[in-house]
Design an enzyme around this catalytic site. Sequence first.
Site, PDB file in Angstrom:
ATOM      1  N   ASP A 134       0.762  -0.969  -0.107  1.00  0.00           N
ATOM      2  CA  ASP A 134       0.217  -0.073  -0.354  1.00  0.00           C
ATOM      3  C   ASP A 134       0.750   1.623  -0.256  1.00  0.00           C
ATOM      4  OD1 ASP A 134       0.777  -0.253   2.329  1.00  0.00           O
ATOM      5  OD2 ASP A 134      -0.601   0.218   3.332  1.00  0.00           O
ATOM      6  N   HIS A 135       2.306   0.826   0.631  1.00  0.00           N
ATOM      7  CA  HIS A 135       2.885   2.549   0.776  1.00  0.00           C
ATOM      8  C   HIS A 135       4.034   2.952  -0.931  1.00  0.00           C
ATOM      9  CE1 HIS A 135       2.106   2.597   4.895  1.00  0.00           C
ATOM     10  NE2 HIS A 135       2.998   3.516   4.868  1.00  0.00           N
ATOM     11  N   ASP A 199       3.440  -0.484  11.174  1.00  0.00           N
ATOM     12  CA  ASP A 199       3.086   0.618  10.723  1.00  0.00           C
ATOM     13  C   ASP A 199       2.361   1.386  12.260  1.00  0.00           C
ATOM     14  OD1 ASP A 199       2.203   2.141   8.013  1.00  0.00           O
ATOM     15  OD2 ASP A 199       0.932   2.158   9.305  1.00  0.00           O
ATOM     16  N   ARG A 481      -2.601  12.384   9.931  1.00  0.00           N
ATOM     17  CA  ARG A 481      -0.668  13.189  10.427  1.00  0.00           C
ATOM     18  C   ARG A 481      -0.919  14.576   9.441  1.00  0.00           C
ATOM     19  NH1 ARG A 481       3.216   7.925  11.142  1.00  0.00           N
ATOM     20  NH2 ARG A 481       1.880   8.290  13.279  1.00  0.00           N
ATOM     21  N   SER A 676       5.700   7.806  13.301  1.00  0.00           N
ATOM     22  CA  SER A 676       5.702   6.650  12.069  1.00  0.00           C
ATOM     23  C   SER A 676       6.763   5.704  12.966  1.00  0.00           C
ATOM     24  CB  SER A 676       6.377   6.498  10.670  1.00  0.00           C
ATOM     25  OG  SER A 676       6.543   5.095  10.281  1.00  0.00           O
ATOM     26  N   ARG A 678       8.398   3.550  11.713  1.00  0.00           N
ATOM     27  CA  ARG A 678       9.570   2.492  10.666  1.00  0.00           C
ATOM     28  C   ARG A 678      11.046   2.139  11.417  1.00  0.00           C
ATOM     29  NH1 ARG A 678       8.620   8.435   7.814  1.00  0.00           N
ATOM     30  NH2 ARG A 678       6.955   7.633   8.178  1.00  0.00           N
TER      31      ARG A 678
END
Length: 787
Positions: A134-135, A199, A481, A676, A678
């Site tokens: 999806d990213h 995520d 965000r 995030s 990440r």
Amino acid sequence: MMATRQLLGAARSRAVGSASLGLRRTMATVTDSALDKKVKQNNWEEGNFINYKKMSENLAIVRSRLNRPLAYAEKILYSHLDDPHGQEIERGVSYLRLRPDRVACQDATAQMAILQFMSAGMPSVANPTTVHCDHLIEAQQGGEKDLARAVSINKEVYDFLASACAKYNIGFWKPGSGIIHQILLENYAFPGGLLIGTDSHTPNAGGLGMAAIGVGGADAVDVMANLPWELKAPKVIGVKLTGALSGWTSPKDIILKVAGILTVKGGTGAIVEYFGPGVDSLSATGMGTICNMGAEIGATTSLFPFNDRMYDYLKATKRTEIGDFARSYAKELRQDEGAEYDQLIEINLSELEPHINGPFTPDLATPISKFAEAAKANNWPDEVKVGLIGSCTNSSYEDMSRAASIARDALNHGIKSKALFTVTPGSEQIRATIARDGQLQTFEEFGGVVLANACGPCIGQWDRQDVKKGEANSIISSYNRNFTGRNDGNPATHSFVTSPDLVVAMSIAGSLSFNPLTDTLKDKDGKDFKLSPPSGSGLPERGYDPGQDTYQAPPKDRQGVTVQVSPTSDRLQLLSPFNAWDGKDATDMPILIKAQGKTTTDHISMAGPWLKYRGHLDNISNNMLIGAINAANGEANKIKNFTTGEWGAVPAVARDYKAKGIRWVVIGDWNYGEGSSREHAALEPRHLGGLAIITRSFARIHETNLKKQGMLPLTFSDPADYDKINPDDKVDILCTELAVGKPITLRVKPANGEAFEVPLSHTFNEAQIEWFKNGSALNTMAKKAKN
């Protein structure tokens, strides 16, 4: 009356939500044979079942030990304990060892998670796992064209993920399937379950009563490799909802209000648990919206108790058997009467106004009645350039239906959107259903561009062309965000978050000053009219249209599958282990950068064009800290190399230090690593030679990610000591002092002046200290496997 009460000790709430189920609440656990059923977790996997019986047994053990009422959040966590008999349990103190039901990864983070899992040498994941593409789809021209372009550009990454998923028994959702969190809600979330996802907006699944927690890839690897997952026992913040929403107020306004109360760090170390009679007026997807954006207040996760609205959603998504099973366990799918909360917030939904939050931070909350005044007072650009609806936060059928009703009202008066307008369906199922039921056509008539079923502009995947970089402008979205430059890479863009309803209304007006509750618009004949309040169905009357089949199940015979990684790829790189600690104190280290102010994971490891390097650690490390503001000069990506005296980019200076064998540290401000999940924001400093990140405070996920990679996340015992450090100082860290519950010494050596010592705090436990000693959590795992 809306209020927040910080209670001395703990707040006691005796209100019990979900009264509509009509079920008796007792302190007893469920021993009924009803829990012996074999109910599948989802419709895609064979052999993975919901284990309410085991959860009930674990709860009985914990109840006998604690002898007190439990919050719903506690019930889920304690029912998933690895050792319910021996586990120390104290909110905010203990480290819980948990056994999650499943793992989910999005494509940008999955690359590094799978690369790490591969190095563990296991033939298959030990727990149910899915990957969702999806990213990596950039919003440019519209859904089909953007998807085709992404499939071409990202072919080697998608081939790697598809082959790795097939090899290691992982479900693979192809590009175009939809956003990970919407797919989880539609297919995998179930009441009382525990899920971890790579995520930060994984908590979306709290809309179905699941404790869904965002983590870094290394945490996901632990669970994929059948190790217990560790989480510091969260405190529990209770949000009691009374009254009912009406008119222009939507579920999004609840979390916008809560964000204003708690701020971006007020939920850190806590689970936010919603309850009260107001809960039953919310749809399951509306609850998901609220839980989703709870990531913006730093909360571990957010959740709602199981109720009939969740049952309705499970039924609508062809999971009636799960709904029926949840009803048999329902008394453990909500808080006990008398459950205690560490903080209590009360919101009367009948009095709640629509809110708009921003710009530049998701916790600057302004009710619509005061927003025009605030925009004028702060000199925010009044013209709304772009309105964007959808994303993982607000892409349900209900969201789309309500938004389309407003757009249709405008069209009936002969007008369209003044602003550019985009729609991001959350999943292929949502896209297909609103195409069938007419909402999509309404948006297109309204002037909207329908983007791919993907994250798109919400995460910076937006090739925006209508303004130049540096040009001040305002956009408004239903996203979650809105940090500086987050959506379009333009630091001058004022990004506001609100409900899809207000996005549509303000796109029609083209102005931040417009209030649809009180103001009028001109129709095609120049006559004044007011927009009607939004209306729309929570669930499609004709059921969901699944659209195209975009799921790849792992093959039954996986032995012949080869994982596709080219040794010459600039996007994928197999990992090499980090070096273990040398057992010595670290001396005479430079401060690579003293970061000033907000330093999110976007500042540390930007997304946007850098997403394509998420599987190549060395290449993506070229974005390390390029967005952080240097306290020495107030500029980004410009720091002084003490060995040459020259100013250079942060990654370049770090690489130079590494080549010269010089370890370094970063000094950071409050809530460092906010945003995030990440883990690249932790991997990059480790890869480029960093030893420690020293801050006033950390965001939860980032602190854990740093530990996992063998770094030292340390905080000033006295936050004011941040001000005593100058960017050109040298420092020693007495690593040999590292011990559970004890401070560690930072010796500061100013360029001009006498050395002085500053105490640093940390949250390491015994197991995490081993990660540091061995060089990483992955090294520790490999070491144990050999012994």
